[in-house]
Design an enzyme around this catalytic site. Structure first.
Site, PDB file in Angstrom:
ATOM      1  N   PRO A   3       0.833  -1.212   0.000  1.00  0.00           N
ATOM      2  CG  PRO A   3      -0.707  -1.532   1.704  1.00  0.00           C
ATOM      3  CD  PRO A   3       0.588  -2.052   1.161  1.00  0.00           C
ATOM      4  CD  GLU A   4       3.350   2.742  -4.176  1.00  0.00           C
ATOM      5  OE1 GLU A   4       3.432   3.897  -4.644  1.00  0.00           O
ATOM      6  OE2 GLU A   4       3.687   1.735  -4.813  1.00  0.00           O
TER       7      GLU A   4
END
Ligand SMILES: [Zn+2]
Length: 288
Positions: free
Chosen positions: A2-3
């Site tokens: 996840p960014e």
């Protein structure tokens, strides 16, 4: 992993259901990704959630100081920040206490409305910690600028002085917080810059184009509720759809949307980097 857009999507979801709720109880299973499990389990029960914010790739649940019923106003507890990093496969969701529990769910935070916050993480590369307000300066000191807030001039100054590959700088959390491999590659494609270019060799115009590309890619990805490459889901357990909009990331051998050339994959700064060799020409003296 996840960014920024994925974490932002989770945070926006949590913001709908958490503020105003009180954490009643903490139950921990495997806890090797928690900085201090004892402190976490002791300090959260009884705390009321004030707000949920994002700090780069960290989710920060801000807890109000406990109200002492008989004590004087402002008894020195101070605010606590319950901070979660999703690592590679972390999922932070809000479920009904009676909802079925999926495998690899390690933490349960019971709320006063019959719901509970659950943390699931197959690979357990996530991180969880509690930071008092007085410790937040130090915590934030290790994080770079917020990519959605940094101005064009500041971005250009930050990058133009550095003799590092532009891809490595985009990934460096001490420079910008929240950009990872997907959005670095997608931004470089839009700015038509090869990932191995040295930042200091780029013109002002190129750096301003990169700044604009980073902003556009992140904002667009937030609108699509993030990219679900492996395990990422939002706070309700729903997958994002931005992976269908990727122009280079994980598209090795597929045609470029701009020139129909083949997308290639190289290793830059130790990471896979996807790019179009025609749209993003290699730096001079470097063919691969
Ligand atoms: Zn191309």
């Amino acid at each position: 992993m996840p960014e920024l857009p994925e974490v932002e999507t989770v945070v926006r979801g949590l913001r709908v259901s958490l503020p105003g709720r009180t954490i009643l109880d903490v139950r921990l299973g495997k806890a090797d990704f928690i900085d201090d499990p004892g402190l976490l389990a002791d300090s959260l029960p009884g705390k009321r959630i004030a707000e949920v914010i994002r700090l780069g790739k960290f989710i920060c649940v801000v807890l109000e100081p406990e109200k002492k019923i008989s004590g004087p106003e402002g008894s020195s507890d101070g605010r606590l920040n319950f901070i979660v990093h999703l690592g590679m496969t972390g999922q932070l969701t809000v479920k009904g206490a009676g909802d079925p529990v999926t495998l690899h769910t390690h933490c349960f935070f019971a709320l006063d409305d019959g719901q509970e916050i659950r943390y699931r993480d197959i690979r357990r590369f996530g991180r969880m910690l509690v930071v008092p307000e007085s410790g937040m300066g130090e915590f934030l000191g290790n994080l770079g600028r917020e990519p959605l807030e940094i101005g064009a001039e500041e971005f250009q100054k930050e990058f133009s002085s550095r003799r590092a590959r532009v891809k490595a700088l985009l990934l460096d959390q001490r420079v910008l917080r929240g950009v990872g491999n997907i959005y670095a590659d997608e931004s470089l494609f839009r700015a038509r810059l090869h990932p191995a270019r040295i930042a200091a060799s780029l013109t002002k115009k190129q750096l301003l184009a990169l700044h604009r590309a980073v902003l556009e890619v992140l904002e667009e990805a937030i609108r699509f509720r993030g990219s679900s490459i492996s395990d990422y889901v939002d706070s309700k357990g729903k997958r994002g759809t931005f992976q269908q909009q990727h122009r280079v990331y994980q598209r090795k051998g597929k045609p470029c949307f701009r020139c129909r050339g083949k997308i290639r994959r190289v290793i830059v700064a130790g990471r896979s980097s996807y790019f179009c060799p025609r749209c993003q020409p290699a730096p001079r003296g470097r063919k691969k």
